[in-house]
Design a protein around this motif. Structure first.
Motif, PDB file in Angstrom:
ATOM      1  N   THR A  22      29.119 -74.866 -30.191  1.00  0.00           N
ATOM      2  CA  THR A  22      28.017 -74.035 -29.751  1.00  0.00           C
ATOM      3  C   THR A  22      27.606 -73.111 -30.890  1.00  0.00           C
ATOM      4  OG1 THR A  22      28.949 -74.066 -27.540  1.00  0.00           O
ATOM      5  CG2 THR A  22      27.318 -72.376 -27.991  1.00  0.00           C
ATOM      6  N   HIS A  31      25.591 -66.184 -24.143  1.00  0.00           N
ATOM      7  CA  HIS A  31      26.452 -66.463 -22.986  1.00  0.00           C
ATOM      8  C   HIS A  31      27.369 -65.278 -22.703  1.00  0.00           C
ATOM      9  CE1 HIS A  31      25.256 -70.512 -22.104  1.00  0.00           C
ATOM     10  NE2 HIS A  31      25.453 -70.900 -23.352  1.00  0.00           N
ATOM     11  N   VAL A  32      27.947 -64.686 -23.744  1.00  0.00           N
ATOM     12  CA  VAL A  32      28.828 -63.526 -23.571  1.00  0.00           C
ATOM     13  C   VAL A  32      28.045 -62.358 -22.987  1.00  0.00           C
ATOM     14  CG1 VAL A  32      30.155 -61.800 -24.834  1.00  0.00           C
ATOM     15  CG2 VAL A  32      30.450 -64.214 -25.351  1.00  0.00           C
ATOM     16  N   VAL A  74      23.812 -68.783 -29.468  1.00  0.00           N
ATOM     17  CA  VAL A  74      23.918 -69.212 -28.069  1.00  0.00           C
ATOM     18  C   VAL A  74      25.195 -68.668 -27.442  1.00  0.00           C
ATOM     19  CG1 VAL A  74      24.108 -71.227 -26.555  1.00  0.00           C
ATOM     20  CG2 VAL A  74      22.532 -71.265 -28.496  1.00  0.00           C
ATOM     21  N   ALA A  75      26.293 -68.690 -28.195  1.00  0.00           N
ATOM     22  CA  ALA A  75      27.556 -68.154 -27.679  1.00  0.00           C
ATOM     23  C   ALA A  75      27.423 -66.663 -27.387  1.00  0.00           C
ATOM     24  CB  ALA A  75      28.676 -68.410 -28.679  1.00  0.00           C
ATOM     25  N   GLU A 115      25.336 -62.481 -21.177  1.00  0.00           N
ATOM     26  CA  GLU A 115      24.994 -62.762 -19.789  1.00  0.00           C
ATOM     27  C   GLU A 115      26.186 -62.513 -18.872  1.00  0.00           C
ATOM     28  OE1 GLU A 115      23.900 -66.424 -16.831  1.00  0.00           O
ATOM     29  OE2 GLU A 115      24.571 -66.819 -18.870  1.00  0.00           O
ATOM     30  N   GLU A 116      27.377 -62.927 -19.286  1.00  0.00           N
ATOM     31  CA  GLU A 116      28.567 -62.711 -18.471  1.00  0.00           C
ATOM     32  C   GLU A 116      28.865 -61.225 -18.319  1.00  0.00           C
ATOM     33  OE1 GLU A 116      31.703 -64.977 -20.194  1.00  0.00           O
ATOM     34  OE2 GLU A 116      30.746 -66.890 -19.752  1.00  0.00           O
TER      35      GLU A 116
END
Length: 118
Positions: A74, A82-83, A78-79, A85-86
């Motif tokens: 990834t 994702h972090v 993008v990673a 968003e979490e």
């Protein structure tokens, strides 16, 4: 790569599948190598791939080839998204005041000032 396929299956009185009805099967792509025609892929239910399979071109026997799975890394951007968003799920950012209105420059780029006005 895993594929999902719908297969018609008939249920008997005991509940075991026989041949009609619908159930989901997990499909995987298996690679085979024919000595005459070369490599080809076959999609079969997971765990049912034989060591030898008939070549679709010459109908000769082809042996199963084991290769590395198609994995990719990834990208960092993008990673990071994702972090972020979490983290927003667990503890969303709270705004305590209305943000100040920023002044937009009249001509953000010097070349735009020379364009004709409507």
């Amino acid at each position: 790569m895993v594929w999902r396929a719908l297969v018609r299956v008939r249920r008997t009185r005991s509940g075991w599948p026989a041949s009609t009805g619908i159930r989901r099967l997990l499909m995987a792509t298996y690679e085979y190598l024919c000595s005459r025609c070369g490599p080809f892929d076959v999609k079969l239910e997971i765990g049912t791939a034989p060591q030898v399979y008939d070549c679709p071109v010459c109908a000769g026997t082809a042996r199963r080839v084991y290769s590395a799975p198609g994995l990719s890394l990834t990208p960092n951007a993008v990673a990071a998204l994702h972090v972020r968003e979490e983290q927003a799920r667990e503890a969303p950012a709270v705004v305590s005041e209305v943000p100040s209105r920023r002044r937009v420059p009249r001509h953000p780029h010097p070349a735009l000032s020379r364009l004709p006005r409507p």
